[in-house]
Design a protein around this motif. Structure first.
Motif, PDB file in Angstrom:
ATOM      1  N   ASP A  80      23.968 -89.781 -27.380  1.00 21.16           N
ATOM      2  CA  ASP A  80      23.471 -89.510 -26.021  1.00 21.16           C
ATOM      3  C   ASP A  80      24.112 -88.236 -25.474  1.00 21.16           C
ATOM      4  OD1 ASP A  80      22.275 -91.914 -26.408  1.00 21.16           O
ATOM      5  OD2 ASP A  80      23.361 -93.002 -24.853  1.00 21.16           O
ATOM      6  N   GLU A 107      18.138 -95.119 -31.531  1.00 28.34           N
ATOM      7  CA  GLU A 107      18.645 -94.352 -30.379  1.00 28.34           C
ATOM      8  C   GLU A 107      17.845 -93.051 -30.211  1.00 28.34           C
ATOM      9  OE1 GLU A 107      20.405 -95.745 -28.336  1.00 28.34           O
ATOM     10  OE2 GLU A 107      21.074 -94.125 -27.011  1.00 28.34           O
ATOM     11  N   LEU A 165      15.733 -91.988 -27.033  1.00 32.19           N
ATOM     12  CA  LEU A 165      15.950 -90.710 -26.342  1.00 32.19           C
ATOM     13  C   LEU A 165      14.713 -89.815 -26.389  1.00 32.19           C
ATOM     14  CD1 LEU A 165      19.528 -89.780 -27.670  1.00 32.19           C
ATOM     15  CD2 LEU A 165      18.944 -90.533 -25.358  1.00 32.19           C
TER      16      LEU A 165
END
Ligand code: PEP
Length: 249
Positions: free
Chosen positions: A146, A191, A195
């Protein structure tokens, strides 16, 4: 299936030693369908340009400054290594994060600088032993992704390879099980999907690094979920590295 094989020389070999190595590697791996990428120290990149530019072997640096240019004595910029024909740069290696205190903010800035200068990025993520023992590895790697990829656009991801390198397995001979690696590559893809998009999650290239050698490379590279491996110590042994680079997976 084509795989990505990355050799990270760390702070090893002299430029002359690398010259012989590069000439031999280019000859010995001719015809391989895998993508072979070598990342020697900065001082060897001129030699890499001489020997490897135009060959089937890609080369890159192990680090860059997050700054473009200026009063940063001792630093090397993205445009400098690009000018030497480097195609890749390793960013966020655990040795830089740990020993040189590079945090995710710096890693993020380095990725942006690299991409802005037309370099492809090998982004290293991975947990230490304590984090794994505390069952926080998944959370830790997610947060690294992230923070490190903040502000990076989906179309730029084709220039990013994620290297999952659990710190406790780097240079230690400790083997991570294929199941553990699979769990982590799934998590990384999820992930990236969260995202960006499902397509991005499916398409992102993920390699594994951490004590990859003759005893485990086949077991790792025979899996579709893994796009390749990143190799430190063993890449210095040219015959063994050649073997891994030449294999048909
Ligand atoms: C590395 O330094 O990125 C690495 C994977 O090292 P080793 O293969 O020696 O564990």
């Amino acid at each position: 299936m084509k795989k990505i094989i990355i050799g990270n020389f760390k702070m090893n070999t002299t430029p002359s030693e690398f010259k012989s190595y590069a000439m031999a590697l280019a000859t010995k791996t001719k015809g391989t369908k895998n993508d072979v990428i070598v990342c020697p120290p900065y001082t060897h990149l001129g030699t890499a340009k001489q020997i490897l530019a135009g060959s089937h072997i890609y080369y890159g640096a192990q680090n860059i400054s997050e700054e473009e240019s200026g009063a940063f004595t001792g630093e090397i910029s993205a445009s400098m290594i690009k000018d030497l024909g480097a195609e890749y740069v390793i960013v966020g290696h655990s040795e830089r994060r740990g020993k040189f205190k590079e945090n995710d903010k710096v890693v993020n800035k380095k990725i942006k600088t690299a991409l802005a200068n037309g370099l492809k990025v090998i982004l290293c993520v991975g947990e230490n032993l304590q984090t794994r023992t505390n069952k926080q590895a998944a959370m830790f790697v997610k947060k690294q992704l992230d923070d490190d990829l903040k502000g990076i656009y989906e179309n730029e991801l084709e220039s990013v390879i994620i290297a999952y390198e659990p710190i406790w397995a780097i240079g230690t001979g400790k083997n991570v099980t294929v199941t553990e690696i699979h769990k982590m590559t799934d998590l990384i893809r999820k992930e990236i999907e969260y995202l960006y998009s499902e397509k991005a999650g499916r398409g992102i290239n993920i390699v594994y690094g951490g004590s990859v050698g003759l005893t485990n490379y086949k077991k790792l590279l025979s899996n579709d979920f893994l796009n390749g491996v990143m190799i430190g110590n063993i890449c210095l042994e040219i015959d063994n590295f050649t073997l891994i680079c030449r294999e048909n997976y």
